[in-house]
Design an enzyme around this catalytic site. Structure first.
Site, PDB file in Angstrom:
ATOM      1  CD  GLU A 145       6.380  19.932  -0.289  1.00  0.00           C
ATOM      2  OE1 GLU A 145       6.274  18.844  -0.940  1.00  0.00           O
ATOM      3  OE2 GLU A 145       7.208  20.411  -0.104  1.00  0.00           O
ATOM      4  CG  ASP A 202       6.930  24.646   3.794  1.00  0.00           C
ATOM      5  OD1 ASP A 202       6.341  24.663   2.683  1.00  0.00           O
ATOM      6  OD2 ASP A 202       7.488  23.599   4.334  1.00  0.00           O
TER       7      ASP A 202
END
Length: 437
Positions: A163, A98
């Site tokens: 994350e 991400d």
């Protein structure tokens, strides 16, 4: 004879043709650009296409692939290069799928176009944080395989979700799973940050975020009245005390006695008080409740018990009609009570091998640091496993979460060379490291 203008137009057309042709080639650079174009930015990351791309790349070099979902729609992709002695603890190279959002109107090139300029800058959200290493891992293994290199230890590559919003549905769940335990991981390399200078930065610890909310209560009263123990009065006393603590920590940094990441940072993020009205707030009424929120970041060596005592007795004491909540988004000690940091001296053979491998490429490591923020590495370190944060980007401005994030093509390619050296050296280590997990 053709005019100078016609020659100029001809040369320009050739340049554009060559640039367009280069974009269509299948090279490490174009594969990096392709990965950058997948929209895995929050708040609605689409992981499907990115994972499919990575699986195709892995299968093209005969790595085994496995996708695990601890939360539906949030995949953990695991790639494996089997070593000749799978009984030895394995290596894990981690990155996250991400990225944070990007305000397109503030970029000089569209943030998901992966535009490559004439001077080699590749502009894209995630170029530094951290899709670069996700591709570099694969490219370095591809090069090692092409030279006939075989690992002694098994090498795993993980791509995890979420994350950027804490890793709670990604690495936090993966690290405590049976699937992770089965990997028998001995050493991990995770993301680092760029270095504006010519030395590679490396990180041996993360700071742990705390979210602190303090609340004050008091008897409401007329705005003209002076009296003790009002909600706002009590809250302001706390704000002053917290500000003084922040100043003492910042003084260490200003005096050069500590790095930013080595002190406890305390930053106010919101204030909430007042009696609302149709036009804003009732100005002649003192509120009965007031609240403030703070973002705290604690370095690994901080004493969490001492800080909690300070909060309870000084910053939000009950004798001033105050309460507080702390949301700890990580740990400062592992399950054996040890400070969660990775050794960066000769007592840790992984460190020595890593350092020599970087130096073998002509690189030099800067003084090891604690990361200013936090990464998924903290979840693995809490298991007692050694982790280094490292992204090989020298002579590059730090643009993590910033507008116009970019990485130069030459820096990206050099990073592949560095990882070739690091991976081959680490997976050839046949010694034993007695770490307690």
């Amino acid at each position: 004879m053709a005019s100078p203008l016609l020659w100029t137009l001809f040369l320009i057309s050739i340049i554009f043709f060559l640039k367009s042709h280069a974009e269509q080639e299948d090279t490490p650079i174009t594969r990096f650009q392709q990965y950058l174009r997948f929209r895995t930015d929050h708040p609605n990351p689409n992981y499907t296409a990115a994972v499919s791309f990575l699986i195709n790349q892995a299968q093209s070099i005969n790595l085994s692939t496995r996708t695990i979902e601890f939360v539906p729609g949030k995949p953990v992709l695991l790639l494996t290069w089997l070593g000749s002695n799978p009984k030895l603890p394995s290596l894990l190279f981690n990155s996250h799928l991400d990225s944070v959002p990007a305000e397109a109107d503030k970029w000089i090139h569209p943030p998901f176009s992966a535009h490559r300029t004439d001077d080699g800058r590749i502009y894209a959200r995630g170029a530094q944080d951290d899709k670069c290493i996700g591709v570099q891992y694969l490219e370095s293994i591809k090069n090692l395989k092409s030279r006939g290199f075989s690992p002694l230890r098994t090498v795993h590559i993980s791509y995890v979700p979420e994350e950027e919003i804490g890793g709670f549905d990604g690495m936090e769940k993966f690290a405590v799973s049976s699937e992770f335990a089965e990997l028998n991981v001995g050493f991990v390399v995770d993301e680092g940050q760029a270095s504006p200078g010519d030395e590679y930065r490396v990180f041996y610890g993360d700071r742990t975020p705390w979210e602190l909310v303090i609340r004050a209560e008091g008897i409401p009263g007329h705005g003209a009245k002076l009296y003790d123990d009002g909600a706002m009065e009590n809250l302001m006393k706390s704000v002053e005390l917290i500000s003084r603590f922040r100043e003492t920590q910042f003084d260490f940094v200003k005096a050069g006695k500590a790095a930013n990441s080595e002190v406890i940072s305390v930053n106010p993020v919101y204030l909430k008080a007042g009696t609302a009205s149709n036009t804003g707030f009732v100005m002649n009424m003192q509120p009965s409740e007031a609240e403030a929120g703070y973002d705290l970041r604690l370095p690994p060596m901080a004493d969490p018990y001492a800080l909690k005592k300070r909060i309870a007795e000084e910053w939000a004491p009950s004798i001033r009609n105050m309460t507080y909540t702390i949301k700890e988004k990580g740990k400062l000690r592992d399950h054996l009570g040890r400070v969660i940091m990775t050794s960066t001296d000769d007592s840790n053979p992984w460190w020595s091998i890593f350092k020599k491998a970087v130096e073998a490429t002509g690189g030099k490591l800067a003084k090891p640091e604690i990361l200013l923020s936090s990464t998924d590495a903290r979840y693995i370190r809490s298991l007692g496993i050694q982790v280094l944060g490292f992204s090989p980007m020298i002579n590059t401005p730090v643009l993590v979460h910033d507008h116009n994030e970019f990485l130069k093509d030459t820096v990206f390619m050099k990073g592949i060379e560095v990882y070739e050296s690091v991976i081959s050296a680490l997976c050839s280590f046949d010694g034993v490291y007695d770490q307690v997990i």
